[in-house]
Design an enzyme around this catalytic site. Structure first.
Site, PDB file in Angstrom:
ATOM      1  N   SER A 111      39.965  35.250  43.165  1.00  0.00           N
ATOM      2  CA  SER A 111      38.825  35.936  42.576  1.00  0.00           C
ATOM      3  C   SER A 111      39.027  37.423  42.826  1.00  0.00           C
ATOM      4  CB  SER A 111      37.512  35.461  43.208  1.00  0.00           C
ATOM      5  OG  SER A 111      36.407  36.058  42.568  1.00  0.00           O
ATOM      6  N   GLU A 112      38.925  38.241  41.791  1.00  0.00           N
ATOM      7  CA  GLU A 112      39.332  39.644  41.918  1.00  0.00           C
ATOM      8  C   GLU A 112      38.445  40.443  42.867  1.00  0.00           C
ATOM      9  OE1 GLU A 112      37.396  41.768  38.046  1.00  0.00           O
ATOM     10  OE2 GLU A 112      39.005  40.346  37.704  1.00  0.00           O
ATOM     11  N   ASN A 113      37.279  39.895  43.246  1.00  0.00           N
ATOM     12  CA  ASN A 113      36.441  40.613  44.204  1.00  0.00           C
ATOM     13  C   ASN A 113      36.941  40.453  45.641  1.00  0.00           C
ATOM     14  OD1 ASN A 113      35.643  37.936  43.716  1.00  0.00           O
ATOM     15  ND2 ASN A 113      33.629  38.255  44.581  1.00  0.00           N
TER      16      ASN A 113
END
Length: 217
Positions: free
Chosen positions: A45-47
């Site tokens: 997840s890019e976060n």
């Protein structure tokens, strides 16, 4: 939960291979962790998470642990948490094997538009352009038609492009398409539509085999 969205997520899951690092974008892609079966992949997840697990039940929701869609998630054994900047280093450094993302439009050769609608407020590009440029392979997971009834698979983009890199595959609730230098190829029908009916709701021409497979799901 929409059954069509679940159908798309399940079909995308069939394309994933053990050991791959896979970025899941906003929307339908975040449903994929619930339909992996026995596959061992590393979901990013890019976060700032590598090792995303399935959706938690209501008793175990922790809103400090969320996906790119701001939905509650779990962590697999051995998962890693890190800064968002490190997450984008992974993406920009070519360490993501596959990106699964949504799209506003995809053209007949796989060029993607997924960050802005002309005339509407831009909320933010997010990681769309980084993923288009940096992921080794791209699958678009999307409804076949936009909310206004217009086709998402089009001959030419009318929305701003997300980059020159092309998607490898588009999976909708009705069909699976792959993109080549010759254009769009229909490789599987996922609904009760005939090929002619599919042509009527698709904005680009596509090639197909007379021995085209039809999903039983």
């Amino acid at each position: 939960m929409s059954l069509e969205r679940i159908k798309i997520a399940k079909r995308v899951a069939q394309e994933l291979s053990d050991g791959e690092v896979i970025n899941l974008g906003v929307g339908i892609p975040t449903l994929i962790p619930d339909y992996l079966g026995d596959k061992k992949v590393y979901l990013q997840s890019e976060n700032g998470l590598l090792g995303m697990g399935p959706t938690p039940d209501e008793e175990n929701i922790n809103m400090d642990l969320i996906s790119a869609s701001k939905k509650p998630i779990t962590m697999d054994t051995g998962a890693s948490l890190f800064d968002s900047s490190d997450s984008f280093v992974m993406i920009r450094g070519g360490h993501v094997d596959l990106a699964v993302m949504g799209a506003l439009q995809v053209d007949q050769y796989g060029e993607i538009a997924n960050w802005a609608v002309p005339g509407k407020t831009i909320l933010g590009v997010g990681g769309a352009m980084d993923l288009v440029a940096g992921a080794k392979r791209i699958i678009i997971a999307s409804r076949h038609l936009a909310k206004d009834g217009s086709p998402k698979l089009v001959k030419e983009l009318t929305f701003p492009s997300s980059g020159v890199r092309k998607a490898d595959m588009l999976i909708t609730e009705h069909a699976v398409f792959k993109f080549t230098e010759k254009g769009t190829e229909l490789i599987e029908i996922l609904s009760d539509l005939t090929v002619n009916e599919l042509k009527e709701i698709t904005g680009a021409e596509f090639l197909y085999s007379t021995q085209l497979s039809k999903s039983e799901s």
